[in-house]
Scaffold this motif. Structure first.
Motif, mmCIF file in Angstrom:
data_model
loop_
_atom_site.group_PDB
_atom_site.id
_atom_site.type_symbol
_atom_site.label_atom_id
_atom_site.label_comp_id
_atom_site.label_asym_id
_atom_site.label_seq_id
_atom_site.Cartn_x
_atom_site.Cartn_y
_atom_site.Cartn_z
ATOM 1 N N GLY A 1 0.786 -1.229 0.000
ATOM 2 C CA GLY A 1 0.000 0.000 0.000
ATOM 3 C C GLY A 1 0.822 1.286 0.000
ATOM 4 N N ILE A 2 0.433 2.205 0.863
ATOM 5 C CA ILE A 2 1.043 3.543 0.894
ATOM 6 C C ILE A 2 2.533 3.444 1.260
ATOM 7 N N GLY A 3 2.859 2.596 2.242
ATOM 8 C CA GLY A 3 4.251 2.456 2.658
ATOM 9 C C GLY A 3 5.131 1.962 1.530
ATOM 10 N N VAL B 1 10.042 -1.529 7.740
ATOM 11 C CA VAL B 1 9.678 -2.353 8.905
ATOM 12 C C VAL B 1 8.287 -2.910 8.642
ATOM 13 N N ASP B 2 8.174 -4.221 8.664
ATOM 14 C CA ASP B 2 6.850 -4.810 8.401
ATOM 15 C C ASP B 2 6.829 -6.241 8.929
ATOM 16 N N LEU B 3 5.667 -6.852 8.836
ATOM 17 C CA LEU B 3 5.531 -8.246 9.283
ATOM 18 C C LEU B 3 6.235 -9.215 8.338
ATOM 19 N N ALA C 1 9.226 -7.213 11.927
ATOM 20 C CA ALA C 1 8.834 -7.075 13.339
ATOM 21 C C ALA C 1 7.336 -6.828 13.412
ATOM 22 N N ASP C 2 6.765 -7.221 14.541
ATOM 23 C CA ASP C 2 5.331 -7.051 14.768
ATOM 24 C C ASP C 2 5.115 -5.852 15.704
ATOM 25 N N LEU C 3 4.586 -4.774 15.154
ATOM 26 C CA LEU C 3 4.439 -3.537 15.933
ATOM 27 C C LEU C 3 3.239 -3.566 16.883
ATOM 28 N N SER C 4 2.556 -4.706 16.957
ATOM 29 C CA SER C 4 1.396 -4.765 17.858
ATOM 30 C C SER C 4 1.787 -5.085 19.301
ATOM 31 N N ILE D 1 -13.770 2.215 16.920
ATOM 32 C CA ILE D 1 -12.387 2.041 17.396
ATOM 33 C C ILE D 1 -11.394 2.685 16.425
ATOM 34 N N TYR D 2 -11.522 2.346 15.138
ATOM 35 C CA TYR D 2 -10.552 2.864 14.152
ATOM 36 C C TYR D 2 -10.469 4.391 14.185
ATOM 37 N N PRO D 3 -11.634 5.095 14.072
ATOM 38 C CA PRO D 3 -11.516 6.563 14.104
ATOM 39 C C PRO D 3 -10.939 7.088 15.410
ATOM 40 N N THR E 1 -8.568 5.622 17.184
ATOM 41 C CA THR E 1 -7.100 5.470 17.137
ATOM 42 C C THR E 1 -6.490 6.534 16.224
ATOM 43 N N LYS E 2 -7.193 6.864 15.153
ATOM 44 C CA LYS E 2 -6.648 7.841 14.206
ATOM 45 C C LYS E 2 -6.752 9.270 14.750
ATOM 46 N N ALA E 3 -7.844 9.560 15.463
ATOM 47 C CA ALA E 3 -7.958 10.885 16.098
ATOM 48 C C ALA E 3 -6.864 11.042 17.142
ATOM 49 N N PRO F 1 -5.320 10.444 4.895
ATOM 50 C CA PRO F 1 -5.914 10.135 3.591
ATOM 51 C C PRO F 1 -7.432 9.974 3.667
ATOM 52 N N GLY F 2 -8.063 10.144 2.488
ATOM 53 C CA GLY F 2 -9.458 9.750 2.331
ATOM 54 C C GLY F 2 -9.475 8.265 2.000
ATOM 55 N N VAL F 3 -10.164 7.890 0.925
ATOM 56 C CA VAL F 3 -10.155 6.469 0.531
ATOM 57 C C VAL F 3 -9.007 6.241 -0.449
ATOM 58 N N VAL F 4 -8.156 5.283 -0.115
ATOM 59 C CA VAL F 4 -6.988 4.973 -0.939
ATOM 60 C C VAL F 4 -7.133 3.543 -1.457
ATOM 61 N N LEU F 5 -6.774 3.347 -2.701
ATOM 62 C CA LEU F 5 -6.949 2.032 -3.329
ATOM 63 C C LEU F 5 -5.792 1.109 -2.964
ATOM 64 N N THR F 6 -5.943 0.413 -1.853
ATOM 65 C CA THR F 6 -4.927 -0.557 -1.402
ATOM 66 C C THR F 6 -5.655 -1.831 -0.959
ATOM 67 N N GLN F 7 -4.871 -2.806 -0.505
ATOM 68 C CA GLN F 7 -5.490 -4.058 -0.030
ATOM 69 C C GLN F 7 -6.429 -3.799 1.154
ATOM 70 N N MET F 8 -6.184 -2.689 1.863
ATOM 71 C CA MET F 8 -7.018 -2.370 3.023
ATOM 72 C C MET F 8 -8.469 -2.093 2.632
HETATM 73 N N1 NAD Z 1 -6.358 2.617 2.413
HETATM 74 C C1 NAD Z 1 -7.091 3.632 2.860
HETATM 75 O O1 NAD Z 1 -8.159 3.972 2.313
HETATM 76 C C2 NAD Z 1 -6.627 4.418 4.059
HETATM 77 C C3 NAD Z 1 -7.343 5.571 4.406
HETATM 78 C C4 NAD Z 1 -6.945 6.319 5.505
HETATM 79 C C5 NAD Z 1 -5.855 5.917 6.242
HETATM 80 N N2 NAD Z 1 -5.185 4.795 5.904
HETATM 81 C C6 NAD Z 1 -4.040 4.419 6.732
HETATM 82 O O2 NAD Z 1 -2.867 4.382 5.934
HETATM 83 C C7 NAD Z 1 -1.953 3.436 6.477
HETATM 84 C C8 NAD Z 1 -1.504 2.493 5.381
HETATM 85 O O3 NAD Z 1 -2.651 1.828 4.867
HETATM 86 P P1 NAD Z 1 -2.646 1.019 3.502
HETATM 87 O O4 NAD Z 1 -3.938 1.296 2.853
HETATM 88 O O5 NAD Z 1 -1.382 1.253 2.778
HETATM 89 O O6 NAD Z 1 -2.708 -0.468 4.096
HETATM 90 P P2 NAD Z 1 -2.058 -1.812 3.617
HETATM 91 O O7 NAD Z 1 -2.857 -2.879 4.277
HETATM 92 O O8 NAD Z 1 -1.903 -1.847 2.135
HETATM 93 O O9 NAD Z 1 -0.596 -1.761 4.257
HETATM 94 C C9 NAD Z 1 -0.418 -1.766 5.654
HETATM 95 C C10 NAD Z 1 0.927 -2.414 5.950
HETATM 96 O O10 NAD Z 1 1.058 -2.423 7.385
HETATM 97 C C11 NAD Z 1 1.617 -3.670 7.754
HETATM 98 N N3 NAD Z 1 1.263 -4.043 9.132
HETATM 99 C C12 NAD Z 1 0.018 -4.348 9.612
HETATM 100 N N4 NAD Z 1 0.096 -4.736 10.875
HETATM 101 C C13 NAD Z 1 1.405 -4.665 11.229
HETATM 102 C C14 NAD Z 1 2.113 -4.971 12.419
HETATM 103 N N5 NAD Z 1 1.488 -5.464 13.510
HETATM 104 N N6 NAD Z 1 3.452 -4.790 12.450
HETATM 105 C C15 NAD Z 1 4.105 -4.346 11.340
HETATM 106 N N7 NAD Z 1 3.479 -4.043 10.175
HETATM 107 C C16 NAD Z 1 2.157 -4.220 10.123
HETATM 108 C C17 NAD Z 1 0.996 -4.661 6.769
HETATM 109 O O11 NAD Z 1 1.727 -5.884 6.725
HETATM 110 C C18 NAD Z 1 1.025 -3.878 5.481
HETATM 111 O O12 NAD Z 1 2.212 -4.087 4.760
HETATM 112 C C19 NAD Z 1 -2.686 2.754 7.627
HETATM 113 O O13 NAD Z 1 -2.311 3.364 8.841
HETATM 114 C C20 NAD Z 1 -4.144 3.058 7.343
HETATM 115 O O14 NAD Z 1 -4.917 3.052 8.513
HETATM 116 C C21 NAD Z 1 -5.526 4.035 4.817
#
Ligand code: NAD
Length: 258
Positions: A13-15, A32-34, A41-44, A151-153, A155-157, A184-191
């Motif tokens: 996605g965005i990263g 840094v990712d899963l 690493a697992d950031l949870s 919950i999501y909003p 955490t983001k707020a 971001p608004g709506v972004v075209l990713t796997q999310m």
């Molecule tokens: N896609 C949207 O519409 C949208 C809108 C607003 C905000 N966002 C935010 O933008 C950010 C990126 O979203 P995206 O759409 O690129 O998502 P995405 O799912 O494409 O990518 C998220 C990445 O985070 C990694 N990740 C998840 N849990 C993790 C963990 N515990 N430890 C380490 N890495 C972890 C995933 O493996 C993945 O590579 C997120 O914070 C999301 O909330 C996305």
């Protein structure tokens, strides 16, 4: 010497789009990712965050020029508190000394347009209080009672408010570190893929997040804004929430709110 940027959530996605852009302009990226990252690493969890910081130190040494926290989840669950808020704030805080060693340090964290919407005050407050277990407990209550969508909003707020407060607190602006939020608004990713498959969800989403300027965003559009905010060219923008949302924020909130 090329700039060295740490990106969480770099595998998708965005990263990933940001990592590609920065590498394309000759910069060093430590992802840094899963999975599929320089630092896996697992950031949870606190242990996973510590492992992430140790991995970054091993690869980057004592200096990091920029940090962008893209790791996040949108599936409603208490994990949102752990990853979206504490995974973000924990890493930014732990890497402050490495950032302070840079001549042009910059941080950008990812919020969301949803941070402007109704959310659960107790989750938000627990995050801002730094009480991870209280936030997770409240999120579990919301999940169990069929109200996980606040919950999501929350955490983001909380991420946005934390970043705004922190940006001008000691050790940040006075250390030359710019700290901003990209929402971001709506972004075209796997999310968001699943949302598009369900016509009812899509209609709800379009009503909640209207994007009159160019519609849903590709991840590259958000990455370009992040790339500017964490570049040396950004000398005076800090403490801001930059909406990359095709006009959703101004459409849904009062125009005199700025
Ligand atoms: N896609 C949207 O519409 C949208 C809108 C607003 C905000 N966002 C935010 O933008 C950010 C990126 O979203 P995206 O759409 O690129 O998502 P995405 O799912 O494409 O990518 C998220 C990445 O985070 C990694 N990740 C998840 N849990 C993790 C963990 N515990 N430890 C380490 N890495 C972890 C995933 O493996 C993945 O590579 C997120 O914070 C999301 O909330 C996305």
């Amino acid at each position: 010497m090329p700039r060295r940027t740490v990106i969480t959530g770099s595998a998708a996605g965005i990263g990933r789009a940001l990592a590609d852009q920065l590498r394309g302009r000759g910069e060093d990226v430590v992802g840094v990712d899963l999975r599929d990252a320089e630092v896996v690493a697992d950031l949870s969890t606190p242990e996973g965050r510590a492992a992430a910081v140790a991995g970054v130190r091993e690869l980057a040494g004592d200096r990091v020029d920029a940090l962008v926290t893209c790791a996040g989840v949108a599936e409603p669950s208490p994990l949102m508190v752990r990853i979206n808020y504490f995974g973000t704030v924990g890493l930014v805080t732990a890497l402050q000394p490495l950032l302070a060693a840079s001549s042009a340090p910059r941080v950008a964290v990812i919020g969301s347009i949803s941070g402007t919407m109704g959310n659960d005050d107790r989750v938000r407050q627990a995050c801002l209080d730094g009480d991870e277990e209280a936030g997770v407990t409240r999120a579990a209550e919301l999940t169990d009672s069929g109200r996980p969508h606040s919950i999501y909003p929350a955490t983001k707020a909380a991420v946005a408010e934390w970043a705004r407060r922190t940006s001008v607190s000691p050790g940040w602006a006075d250390a030359g570190i710019a700290l901003n939020v990209v929402a971001p608004g709506v972004v075209l990713t796997q999310m968001t893929t699943g949302l598009f498959e369900d016509p009812v969800m899509r209609e709800l989403m379009d009503a909640a997040v209207p994007m009159p300027l160019n519609g849903y965003a590709p991840p590259e559009a958000v990455a370009k804004v992040l790339a500017f905010l964490v570049s040396e060219d950004n000398t005076h923008v800090t403490g801001q929430v930059v909406y990359v949302d095709g006009g959703a924020e101004v459409s849904t909130r009062s125009a005199d709110l700025f």
